[in-house]
Design an enzyme around this catalytic site. Sequence first.
Site, PDB file in Angstrom:
ATOM      1  N   LYS A 169       0.819  -1.204   0.000  1.00  0.00           N
ATOM      2  CA  LYS A 169       0.000   0.000   0.000  1.00  0.00           C
ATOM      3  C   LYS A 169       0.865   1.271   0.000  1.00  0.00           C
ATOM      4  O   LYS A 169       0.445   2.311  -0.481  1.00  0.00           O
ATOM      5  CB  LYS A 169      -0.915   0.024   1.226  1.00  0.00           C
ATOM      6  CG  LYS A 169      -1.755  -1.241   1.447  1.00  0.00           C
ATOM      7  CD  LYS A 169      -3.023  -1.217   0.695  1.00  0.00           C
ATOM      8  CE  LYS A 169      -4.112  -2.208   1.053  1.00  0.00           C
ATOM      9  NZ  LYS A 169      -3.810  -3.595   1.322  1.00  0.00           N
TER      10      LYS A 169
HETATM   11  C1  LIG Z   1      -4.481  -4.705   0.867  1.00  0.00           C
HETATM   12  C2  LIG Z   1      -3.758  -5.982   0.823  1.00  0.00           C
HETATM   13  C3  LIG Z   1      -4.133  -6.992  -0.066  1.00  0.00           C
HETATM   14  C4  LIG Z   1      -5.326  -6.882  -0.964  1.00  0.00           C
HETATM   15  O1  LIG Z   1      -5.170  -5.907  -1.955  1.00  0.00           O
HETATM   16  P1  LIG Z   1      -6.428  -5.344  -2.755  1.00  0.00           P
HETATM   17  O2  LIG Z   1      -5.919  -4.236  -3.577  1.00  0.00           O
HETATM   18  O3  LIG Z   1      -7.412  -4.891  -1.712  1.00  0.00           O
HETATM   19  O4  LIG Z   1      -6.971  -6.497  -3.546  1.00  0.00           O
HETATM   20  C5  LIG Z   1      -3.346  -8.137  -0.102  1.00  0.00           C
HETATM   21  N1  LIG Z   1      -2.280  -8.293   0.715  1.00  0.00           N
HETATM   22  C6  LIG Z   1      -1.907  -7.346   1.587  1.00  0.00           C
HETATM   23  C7  LIG Z   1      -0.737  -7.586   2.466  1.00  0.00           C
HETATM   24  C8  LIG Z   1      -2.628  -6.157   1.664  1.00  0.00           C
HETATM   25  O5  LIG Z   1      -2.247  -5.212   2.518  1.00  0.00           O
END
Ligand SMILES: *Cc1c(COP(=O)(O)O)cnc(C)c1O
Length: 471
Positions: free
Chosen positions: A112
């Site tokens: 993120k």
């Molecule tokens: C947010 C997240 C996901 C999922 O990603 P999306 O974009 O919501 O599909 C998968 N793994 C981790 C570690 C995350 O933080």
Amino acid sequence: MEYISTRGNAPVLDFEGATLAGLASDGGLYVPREWPRFSKDEIAALAGLPYAELAAKVMAPFVGESLSYERLLELTTAAYGRFSHAAVTPLKQLDEQQWLLELFHGPTLAFKDVALQLLGLLFEEFLGRESKNGGPQNLTIVGATSGDTGSAAIDAVAGRAKVDIFMLHPKGRVSDVQRRQMTTVLAPNVYNIAIEGSFDDAQAMVKRIFNDKAVTDRFNIGAVNSINWARLMAQVVYYFAAALQLGAPHREVAFSVPTGNFGDVFAGYVAAQMGLPIARLIVATNVNDILHRALSTGDYSAGTVTPTAAPSMDIQVSSNFERLLFDVGGRDGVALAEQMAGFEANKAMTLTNAQREGAAALFVSARADADEMAQAIRWGWEAAGELLDPHTAIGIHAARNAGIDASTPVVTLATAHPAKFPDAVERSTGHRPGLPERVGDLFEREERYAELPGDYDAVCAYVTQRATAKA
Ligand SMILES: *Cc1c(COP(=O)(O)O)cnc(C)c1O
């Protein structure tokens, strides 16, 4: 570049407007009116660029007139300068076919950061400019997090002028590292809320705030969840980075993506629309498998959420799936608005044939239960000497079982650092991953957060009593 709502009934905005708006006023999500396309030669010319420069080149068509290329490059250089690896998103080989794209070298150890470090800078840039032109003076960010969005967003905006952030996390359902990365940030513009219920409950509440006119009349509500287009745009870049290293545009590459809200994997879809030769996008889910069911049988119906060792994927309603349904369903906002209203009423809907076939052209899906996840963690350690976090392991399980032709490299997105989920990693491998030095004394720091019941009025009152109203 113009941005339109998936539900066809919201103002058309430029990139700046779409970034500040988050959710569209008709409840839809903003998407570019058309996909920019790179020729094979243009893609070949991107090979070998430093990450920040690749990012500026890939994003420039989406940013349009909202930023000059020079300014965009300054922002990507600043955002990716905070990553602890020179490649920003390094690629590692696991075996002859399997590769790992490490997206966790940012400040909060999950992918993120790649988008949110940039989004924080975009907010600051655009708010400074808008307030000069009589536009919004400040932004009240309201978000829900299954763990990683919250910490990455808070890190990206803590202490920034003109922005307040209210972050809801499902109480007791995020890991200790995840919670502490949010609650130990004591900047005065940061408000953490532990809320009763699941992530889906928290997210539904956030959506309600966005559509509550009594709130939006008084506050400029902004989004950091992946409903914000700018986040997806920033994630498109690393698909290019990985595929270029593996031989694109002359060779096809498949990606396996641990999926929750369908944001990360939708960014892969965007990369494919732009001309990147992607053989397959593998949507990897845990037992909360609404996307696996939707893609394999057309049944998009929300069950109840089962908490797992991969909490960022404990999601039954995947917001960004709407963007795919819009694009593969003929971009008919009126029809989609009706379909989504049906889903909101019944918590279930069936994909149209066009949607199913359109999705099947690129996507496959796979689901991993707790045992399969643990086996994948073990495989990573024993076969390749890598500690995989539970989310990444689910991606690896899907990557190794998707039946991708042996001549096509498969890149699994490593979405979190194993130290974010040390218990699950230790259970499967006997090795406890240590926190990297850059997170410092996380477990010694003071925490601060509010606890609220799963009640809209309570959350709404908490936010409106503390947020900065429109001037
Ligand atoms: C947010 C997240 C996901 C999922 O990603 P999306 O974009 O919501 O599909 C998968 N793994 C981790 C570690 C995350 O933080």
